[in-house]
Design a protein around this motif. Structure first.
Motif, short mmCIF file in Angstrom:
data_model
loop_
_atom_site.label_atom_id
_atom_site.label_comp_id
_atom_site.label_asym_id
_atom_site.label_seq_id
_atom_site.Cartn_x
_atom_site.Cartn_y
_atom_site.Cartn_z
N UNK A 84 -1.67 -2.96 -8.74
CA UNK A 84 -2.72 -3.67 -8.96
C UNK A 84 -2.60 -4.66 -10.17
N UNK A 85 -2.64 -5.90 -10.25
CA UNK A 85 -2.45 -6.72 -11.15
C UNK A 85 -3.82 -7.28 -11.93
N UNK A 86 -3.81 -7.65 -13.12
CA UNK A 86 -4.90 -8.29 -13.62
C UNK A 86 -4.41 -9.63 -14.25
N UNK A 87 -4.61 -10.64 -13.56
CA UNK A 87 -4.01 -12.02 -13.66
C UNK A 87 -4.91 -12.88 -14.47
N UNK A 88 -4.47 -13.99 -15.14
CA UNK A 88 -5.23 -14.97 -15.95
C UNK A 88 -4.52 -16.33 -15.52
N UNK A 89 -5.14 -17.36 -15.11
CA UNK A 89 -5.00 -18.49 -15.02
C UNK A 89 -5.98 -19.63 -15.52
N UNK A 90 -5.36 -20.92 -15.76
CA UNK A 90 -6.37 -21.87 -16.00
C UNK A 90 -7.05 -22.03 -17.55
N UNK A 91 -7.28 -23.13 -17.93
CA UNK A 91 -7.88 -23.23 -19.33
C UNK A 91 -9.15 -22.58 -19.20
N UNK A 92 -10.03 -22.82 -18.28
CA UNK A 92 -11.10 -21.72 -17.99
C UNK A 92 -10.53 -20.66 -16.78
N UNK A 93 -10.56 -19.46 -17.38
CA UNK A 93 -9.63 -18.36 -16.77
C UNK A 93 -10.02 -18.20 -15.59
N UNK A 94 -8.94 -17.76 -14.82
CA UNK A 94 -9.08 -17.27 -13.42
C UNK A 94 -8.54 -15.89 -13.55
N UNK A 95 -9.06 -14.94 -13.33
CA UNK A 95 -8.57 -13.35 -12.92
C UNK A 95 -8.46 -13.08 -11.55
N UNK A 96 -7.41 -12.31 -11.20
CA UNK A 96 -7.47 -11.92 -9.57
C UNK A 96 -7.30 -10.51 -9.49
N UNK A 97 -7.54 -10.18 -8.19
CA UNK A 97 -7.71 -8.81 -8.01
C UNK A 97 -6.93 -8.51 -6.66
N UNK A 98 -6.63 -7.33 -6.51
CA UNK A 98 -6.11 -6.93 -5.44
C UNK A 98 -6.79 -5.47 -5.16
N UNK A 99 -7.03 -5.37 -3.45
CA UNK A 99 -7.76 -4.07 -3.11
C UNK A 99 -7.62 -4.04 -1.66
N UNK A 100 -8.07 -2.87 -1.24
CA UNK A 100 -8.02 -2.45 0.11
C UNK A 100 -9.06 -2.32 0.88
N UNK A 101 -9.25 -2.64 1.93
CA UNK A 101 -10.53 -2.27 3.14
C UNK A 101 -10.13 -0.80 3.47
N UNK A 102 -11.07 -0.15 3.42
CA UNK A 102 -10.77 1.37 3.71
C UNK A 102 -10.41 1.45 5.25
N UNK A 103 -11.31 0.79 6.23
CA UNK A 103 -11.17 1.08 7.51
C UNK A 103 -10.93 0.10 8.31
N UNK A 104 -11.04 -1.07 7.83
CA UNK A 104 -10.99 -2.51 8.73
C UNK A 104 -9.53 -2.84 8.61
N UNK B 246 -10.84 -14.48 -9.15
CA UNK B 246 -10.29 -14.87 -7.79
C UNK B 246 -9.66 -13.64 -7.24
N UNK B 247 -9.80 -13.45 -5.82
CA UNK B 247 -9.15 -12.50 -5.02
C UNK B 247 -8.65 -12.97 -3.74
N UNK B 248 -7.51 -12.77 -3.32
CA UNK B 248 -6.93 -12.91 -2.01
C UNK B 248 -6.73 -11.91 -0.89
N UNK B 249 -7.21 -12.31 0.29
CA UNK B 249 -7.33 -11.42 1.35
C UNK B 249 -6.09 -11.27 2.01
N UNK B 250 -5.54 -10.14 2.52
CA UNK B 250 -4.24 -10.00 3.19
C UNK B 250 -4.52 -9.13 4.33
N UNK B 251 -4.38 -9.48 5.60
CA UNK B 251 -4.77 -9.03 6.65
C UNK B 251 -4.00 -9.39 7.97
#
Length: 914
Positions: A1-21, A47-52
């Motif tokens: 899992x990464x904690x990420x920053x971008x932009x002058x006004x910050x974007x942080x992003x997240x990674x995570x898992x759907x347990x059953x879907x 911000x976060x990004x969906x991968x499926x």
């Protein structure tokens, strides 16, 4: 899992898992600061990004928790912010709306979402920390330096200054729980703790106008420190601070003084107490180290005989070192650096080494930007000299006329101990060839490695087509673009310039966004432009204004507006518009007050820079039939920018009077423009250059009843009078390819893109270019002007590759690729395209191949987005989607002018047309 920053006004992003879907959420691996430390934005955006592997996934709600400690977050104790369940499909740029954070505060966060396909588990924990938010907290930290020359140093046209080696013994009396360093090292620094280098950044920090703003970097050094004796060490290089040219053209070149630094080490002990160690006059230094000179234009000299073993470790005797002095601060406000530093991002192995007289010529096989690592053997005092160039003369010697007075030479003086490996620290070069002298025998090719250096950003795009010329041009663009990212977008990396010219990126920044995730770089550059603005509203030609050029043009200075628009269009980043709108408006009014006459703009400095001239041997065209009047350029461009300002005012809900002002002024300019420049008998503009016609067509200035005829007259000029070749310069080329395509001639745009005869992008590649030239006739024009690594002549070519050939385009009404317009022009002349772009939502893919009337098109649409698809077919029944009837999977299916149009949600699809 990464904690990420971008932009002058910050974007942080997240990674995570759907347990059953079966749905994952993945971190945004973009041009972001991983595990962001020291941000200075009080309302970061998440911000976060969906991968499926599932199709048609749309987010319906989210829940964010933010806590002051990891333990609290794990116990769902969101003492900083608990958003609760929010019914929204927003997954990027979600603004933190919790407790106001103070300097050096820490924030731990997690998120879960609900989609139409299921509910997720909570993400793993992500993290950010705040920087030093007020000047008062820096006030007691002294700037230290030494404002004098040492033996061997000099000022003048070719300035030389040895690096400063700085150290401080510190004693920590308790076990350390956590420690961070906040560092401003001007102009460049390397940081060490107990002999270990901290971080893998190079040429840090990013350059600014240090009288306006100074960037600090933050490092977690907990693991490097221990109870007892420790040593902090830094090496200070010159960079843009101690300017490359001292006391030379002071009316033009800005100089900031001698290198200096300010540092805070904040230590939290395990017993709950804390201590802050700051720079003061007790810190010690020497300039008698091995880096004898470091100058971005002229190179680095390193004398290995003067190395200081263990200088940055405990136990070193620094009794003969001098104490640094308190020195004047740079003057600019202190800011957390919100864009990544540069890094060594790639390596290049040379393809040959050949003897030339008493030297050897190394060929890297690619015009690259960075430096050369060498492995050499020799006697103590032997000097290895490396001079860099982009090309060779016919006799095989270096071609250096285009470098002007830049000496671009590194020197390494051996200490005489077995095999010695060396590379510079505080310079970079633009080069393909290296002349190496001082070797006693022919070297092995494996003794050299080219280090490619640019801002730490992700490559997000890929493009391949059936046309080899277009493929080579794309590769050349890729190498040229990344080589000119140096904490700011510069014009060239090799000669005595390397300046952030605004006009080079007016449209180029938009095209570059398909190749690199440059979001924070260009957000930072908007600040550079703002800081360079004069009190009455003027904007410079170069920002930061290292050169004092304030030409008051429109086509160059308008980049301030077009880059803000690009950040919104490509990244759904409205912050640039919100932050800079007052300053841009000030410039619009400044130009109106000073240069608008009879509703036409009367100020232009550079014209349609670098149109193909009438003779291959000259730089600039002088034939008036080839040149577009500056008032035509500035008036048309001013109209275009006014329309963007009207758009901006609507987006940020500005005063309605602003919108009325832009509308009224733009209509007046349009009317006056057509009255003066439209020849109603011939239906051409001004002197009928392609640029004079393409701008009003692209900007919507042409009266509707005349649009088609003006366009046909323009294409006649291209096809007949210009033999289907480029005749535009920097300004016209920015809108040429898209306008030809929009008005129904993608085939003509393809011809321009695939030409390999002069003038064309392919001509450059045909004549050995591995990057993009500054001039269309770069191999024949005056050598002192021709940079072989520029990007300004790309115009809108990269945009056309992706949007019009691959069909990867963000819907202007749904910014940031929330809705994708996939409408390739399959009939332009290509047989296949294979392209991808990693957007803020995920990867978009477009791979099509046609054979006769048959078309096979494979596409990928990322989760939480949708796409509008347009394919050439007269009947819906002729279109198959995943081998099924179109209506069974698609939405809003319709036909229009021999095309079938429909919409798709996320997933992987194969479209076939028979």
């Amino acid at each position: 899992m990464k904690r990420i920053l971008t932009l002058i006004t910050v974007i942080l992003s997240s990674g995570f898992v759907f347990a059953q879907s079966g749905i994952n959420l993945q971190e945004l691996e973009c041009e972001m600061l991983e595990n962001p430390l020291g941000i200075d934005v009080v309302q970061p955006r998440l911000s976060w990004k969906i991968e499926t592997e599932k199709s048609q996934v749309m987010q319906e709600a989210y829940h964010i928790m933010v806590a002051s400690s990891r333990e609290k977050l794990q116990n769902d104790e969101a003492d900083l912010w608990n958003s609760g369940k929010v019914n929204s499909d927003q997954s990027i740029n979600v603004k933190y709306n919790g407790k106001e954070l103070d300097s050096k505060d820490k924030a731990f966060w997690k998120v879960k979402i609900w989609t139409n396909k299921g509910e997720s588990d909570w993400s793993e924990t992500n993290y950010w920390s705040m920087g030093i938010l007020t000047y008062a907290e820096w006030k007691s930290t002294r700037w230290i330096g030494y404002n004098q020359l040492f033996p061997g140093d000099s000022v003048g046209q070719f300035s030389r200054l040895s690096a400063r080696y700085v150290r401080k013994n510190i004693e920590l009396e308790k076990p350390v729980k956590e420690a961070k360093i906040y560092l401003m090292g001007m102009g460049l620094y390397e940081l060490y703790i107990n002999g270990n280098q901290i971080g893998d950044q190079v040429l840090a920090p990013v350059p600014t106008d240090y009288t306006k703003n100074v960037k600090y970097n933050v490092f977690d050094v907990t693991k490097e420190l221990s109870e007892g004796q420790n040593v902090i060490g830094t090496i200070l290089g010159n960079g843009r601070y101690f300017a490359m040219r001292q006391e030379y053209k002071p009316y033009k070149i800005k100089n900031f003084g001698f290198p200096k630094m300010a540092l805070q080490l904040v230590v939290e002990y395990e017993d709950g107490t804390s201590e802050t160690i700051k720079t003061d006059e007790s810190w010690k230094f020497t300039a008698n180290g091995p880096i004898r000179a470091n100058n971005e234009y002229d190179g680095e000299t390193y004398d290995a005989r003067m190395e200081i073993p263990d200088w940055n470790t405990v136990g070193f005797d620094d009794s003969d070192w001098m104490n640094l002095m308190w020195v004047q601060e740079p003057g600019g406000f202190y800011e957390g650096q919100m864009t990544p530093n540069m890094k060594v991002k790639d390596t290049v192995m040379p393809i040959s080494v050949k003897q030339k007289d008493d030297s050897y010529i190394l060929d890297m096989g690619q015009n690259m930007v960075g430096w050369l690592q060498i492995k050499v053997n020799g006697e103590r005092g032997d000097t290895i000299k490396m001079k860099f160039a982009e090309s060779l003369k016919e006799d095989g010697s270096l071609y250096t006329a285009n470098l002007r007075d830049a000496k671009v030479t590194d020197r390494y003086i051996l200490k005489g101990e077995r095999t010695e490996t060396w590379e510079p620290k505080f310079v970079y070069h633009g080069f393909r060839f290296v002349k190496i002298t001082g070797l006693k025998s022919k070297p092995k090719i494996e003794n050299f490695i080219g280090k490619v250096v640019y801002d730490d950003m992700k490559t997000v795009g890929a493009f391949e087509s059936s046309n080899p010329v277009m493929n080579q041009v794309y590769k050349n663009a890729y190498w040229g673009i990344r080589g000119n990212y140096k904490g700011m977008p510069i014009d060239c990396p090799q000669r005595n310039e390397r300046q952030p010219w605004l006009g080079d990126r007016t449209t180029g920044a938009y095209g570059e966004s398909f190749l690199f995730d440059h979001q924070t770089l260009y957000s930072k550059w908007l600040d550079d432009i703002k800081y360079s603005q004069t009190l009455d509203g003027g904007i410079p030609d170069v920002a930061p204004a290292f050169w004092r050029y304030y030409g008051d043009g429109v086509t160059w200075q308008g980049t301030y507006i077009t880059v803000a628009d690009m950040l919104y269009r490509q990244y759904d980043d409205l912050s640039g518009i919100e932050k800079h709108y007052p300053y841009i408006k000030k410039w619009i009014k400044y130009m109106e007050a000073n240069y608008l006459k009879d509703d036409l703009m009367t100020k232009d400095k550079y014209g349609d820079w670098c149109v193909p001239p009438e003779s291959l041997e000259i730089i600039r065209a002088k034939d008036p039939e080839l040149l577009t009047d500056g008032d035509v350029l500035s008036s048309a461009f001013y109209f275009y920018l006014l329309n963007l300002m009207e758009k901006f005012a609507g987006l940020i809900d500005a005063d309605k009077q602003d919108i009325a002002y832009y509308q009224d002024l733009s209509e007046r300019v349009k009317k006056a423009f057509n009255e003066k420049y439209l020849d109603k008998s011939k239906l051409v503009y001004a002197n009928n250059t392609v640029t004079a016609n393409v701008l009003p067509l692209a900007f919507g200035m042409v009266p509707k009843e005349h649009e088609q005829q003006v366009f046909e007259n323009m294409t006649h000029e291209i096809e007949v009078n210009k033999d289907s070749h480029i005749s535009t310069g920097v300004v016209g080329t920015q809108f040429l390819m898209r306008t030809l395509t929009e008005f129904g001639r993608p085939d003509l745009a393809f011809t321009l893109a695939s030409n390999n005869t002069y003038p064309s992008w392919g001509y450059m590649a045909e004549n050995g270019a591995t990057t993009i030239w500054e001039l269309w006739n770069g191999n024949t024009a005056d050598p002192e002007m021709n940079s072989q690594n520029h990007v300004m002549l790309l115009g809108d070519l990269m945009i056309w590759y992706y949007e019009d050939m691959a069909g990867i385009k963000s819907d202007p009404e749904n910014a940031g690729f929330k809705k994708i317009l996939m409408e390739p022009h399959f009939d332009a002349g290509l047989d296949y395209v294979d392209a991808s772009y990693d957007s803020s939502y995920g990867e978009i893919k477009s791979h099509w191949k046609k054979s006769g009337k048959k078309l096979n098109w494979e596409i990928t649409i990322p989760p939480n987005t949708s796409a509008k698809i347009k394919v050439p077919a007269s009947k819906i029944s002729n279109v198959k989607l995943n081998n099924k009837q179109l209506e069974s999977l698609a939405e809003n299916v319709s036909t229009h002018e021999e095309h079938v149009i429909f919409e798709l949600l996320s997933g992987e699809y194969t479209i076939k047309i028979n």
